[in-house]
Write a protein that holds these residues in place. Structure first.
Motif, PDB file in Angstrom:
ATOM      1  N   TRP A 185     -26.203  53.319  21.887  1.00 24.66           N
ATOM      2  CA  TRP A 185     -25.739  54.587  22.465  1.00 24.66           C
ATOM      3  C   TRP A 185     -26.681  55.696  22.036  1.00 24.66           C
ATOM      4  CZ3 TRP A 185     -22.252  58.547  19.963  1.00 24.66           C
ATOM      5  CH2 TRP A 185     -21.825  59.518  20.882  1.00 24.66           C
ATOM      6  N   ASP A 187     -26.894  59.155  21.326  1.00 25.40           N
ATOM      7  CA  ASP A 187     -25.926  60.188  20.956  1.00 25.40           C
ATOM      8  C   ASP A 187     -26.355  61.551  21.503  1.00 25.40           C
ATOM      9  OD1 ASP A 187     -24.162  61.931  19.757  1.00 25.40           O
ATOM     10  OD2 ASP A 187     -24.359  61.066  17.743  1.00 25.40           O
ATOM     11  N   LEU A 314     -19.532  55.496  17.227  1.00 24.13           N
ATOM     12  CA  LEU A 314     -18.747  55.749  18.430  1.00 24.13           C
ATOM     13  C   LEU A 314     -17.505  54.868  18.473  1.00 24.13           C
ATOM     14  CD1 LEU A 314     -18.807  57.151  21.335  1.00 24.13           C
ATOM     15  CD2 LEU A 314     -19.890  55.035  22.113  1.00 24.13           C
ATOM     16  N   ARG A 321     -16.953  61.189  21.195  1.00 26.60           N
ATOM     17  CA  ARG A 321     -17.259  60.322  22.340  1.00 26.60           C
ATOM     18  C   ARG A 321     -17.165  61.057  23.672  1.00 26.60           C
ATOM     19  NH1 ARG A 321     -12.696  57.543  24.828  1.00 26.60           N
ATOM     20  NH2 ARG A 321     -10.715  58.270  23.951  1.00 26.60           N
ATOM     21  N   CYS A 326     -14.332  53.623  25.401  1.00 29.09           N
ATOM     22  CA  CYS A 326     -14.667  52.693  24.310  1.00 29.09           C
ATOM     23  C   CYS A 326     -13.781  51.459  24.264  1.00 29.09           C
ATOM     24  CB  CYS A 326     -14.610  53.416  22.968  1.00 29.09           C
ATOM     25  SG  CYS A 326     -15.817  54.747  22.791  1.00 29.09           S
TER      26      CYS A 326
END
Length: 379
Positions: A185, A187, A314, A321, A326
């Motif tokens: 991910w 960020d 996350l 998030r 998720c």
């Protein structure tokens, strides 16, 4: 018998009319074949190794390939529509998230731990799982739906219309198999010290440069060769350069310098493609960090590991998030972990698959390969 649906690509993705002779015939057949580009089997193997097992063919040398890669996909909705989704199942038939449940490192089990504790190496090279979103030579911008439960693959929509990338002369569509590394991910709240920009809020992107044309939802094992840092509308958007470990050229390509040697012009074409691909949509040219320089394998692996750490934060509510979904099935101790039944109900609530629009994995692969040949020979 395969059912061919008409090409519905956007205007820039279509081929010009008026060709004559053999070129006209190839163009006509190519247009029909493009109707297959977004089709996926309702239950197709996501691994070349899996196909060989079913066909009774011997496995390649890399017989250590992760059993996690023996997953399947399930199509919902009609291809070429805003409702189209491609969901994933693991070898046990459980619906999973390709973003969160497929291990980053090939060879690791569905570890139910963050991160996967084991990884496979090809000699001294760490091997990663890649989720293919877009086949080479195609135009439809398919992507993991990061803001939807179970993160199926869908076609991107901008301004209410399905999104297709333009053909950047002299190329047709995407010039590599394009996809993402799971369990990573970028960020959007972390400013990279090298680029000076925050992440783009997506899994890290991969350009797979092997000789085969892969299909949406296929999971392949890749070794990383290098990376470039695209600055896309003020955000850092890393582009990993990688090659399928099962590709015929993988034995001679190990780092970014090998790409320059064995595939001359490919990196230059990649930089040009990313610089220009939004210009036909009335957007400015993209910029690059490092003056457009491709960084080597070690640098790239470091970037991947850092995005894996951001992903771990996350999944354990240690990062903001935003709208990222998720939900997962297999990540141990994640507060977003759901039951198999919850996952099944999510898929069942999606529009049903369009009747007659699924084909076998082998049929999809063959159509992509034939289309790639036709596009190359009609230039």
């Amino acid at each position: 018998m395969l059912r061919l649906s008409p090409c519905r690509a956007g205007g820039r993705a279509q081929e010009p009319d008026g060709a004559v002779g053999g070129t006209s015939m190839r163009a006509g057949l190519g247009q029909a074949l493009r109707g297959l580009l977004l089709l996926s089997a309702r239950s197709c193997s996501c691994s070349g190794a899996g196909r060989r097992r079913r066909l009774g063919q011997p496995l390649p040398r890399c017989s250590w390939l992760s059993t996690m890669a023996q997953c399947s996909t399930e199509q919902r909705g009609r291809p070429h529509s805003p409702e189209y989704r491609l969901y994933f199942k693991n070898a046990e038939g459980k619906y999973i998230s390709p973003f969160h449940d497929i291990p980053l490192f090939a060879g690791s089990k569905e570890d139910k731990e963050v991160p996967a504790k084991r990884s496979k190496t090809n000699g001294s090279e760490v091997v990663f799982n890649m989720v293919v979103e877009v086949p080479r030579w195609s135009n439809a911008k398919m992507e993991i739906a990061t803001k939807e439960p179970l993160n199926p693959i869908k076609q991107d929509i901008k301004r209410g219309k399905l999104r297709y990338v333009a053909n950047i002369f002299p190329h047709k569509g995407y010039i590599w198999n394009y996809g993402a590394l799971p369990q990573t991910w970028e960020d959007p709240h972390h400013k990279d010290k090298d680029t000076g920009c925050c992440g783009d809020n997506d899994p890290i992107d991969v350009c797979e440069i092997g000789t085969k044309v892969h299909y949406p939802g296929e999971i392949i094992q890749v070794k990383v060769l290098g990376v470039m840092a695209l600055i896309d509308e003020g955000e850092t958007d890393w582009k990993i350069i990688a090659i399928n470990v099962d590709d015929p050229e993988a034995q001679k390509i190990h780092d970014i310098d090998d790409v320059k040697k064995h595939k001359p012009g490919y990196l230059e074409a990649t930089a040009e493609w990313f610089r220009l691909y939004k210009v036909p949509d009335d957007k400015p040219e993209n910029q690059f960090a490092f003056n457009g320089e491709f960084k080597d394998k070690d640098f790239a692996v470091g970037i991947i590991k850092s995005t894996h750490e951001y992903w771990k934060a996350l999944l354990h509510k240690k990062a903001d998030r935003g709208a990222i979904e998720c939900m997962n099935i297999l990540v141990h101790d994640s507060p977003f972990r759901c039951s198999e039944e919850d996952a099944r109900l999510i898929v069942q609530s999606a529009p049903p698959p369009a009747s007659g629009d699924s084909v076998s994995a082998e049929g999809i692969q063959s159509s992509y390969s034939l289309l790639a040949w036709m596009d190359q020979t009609s230039v």
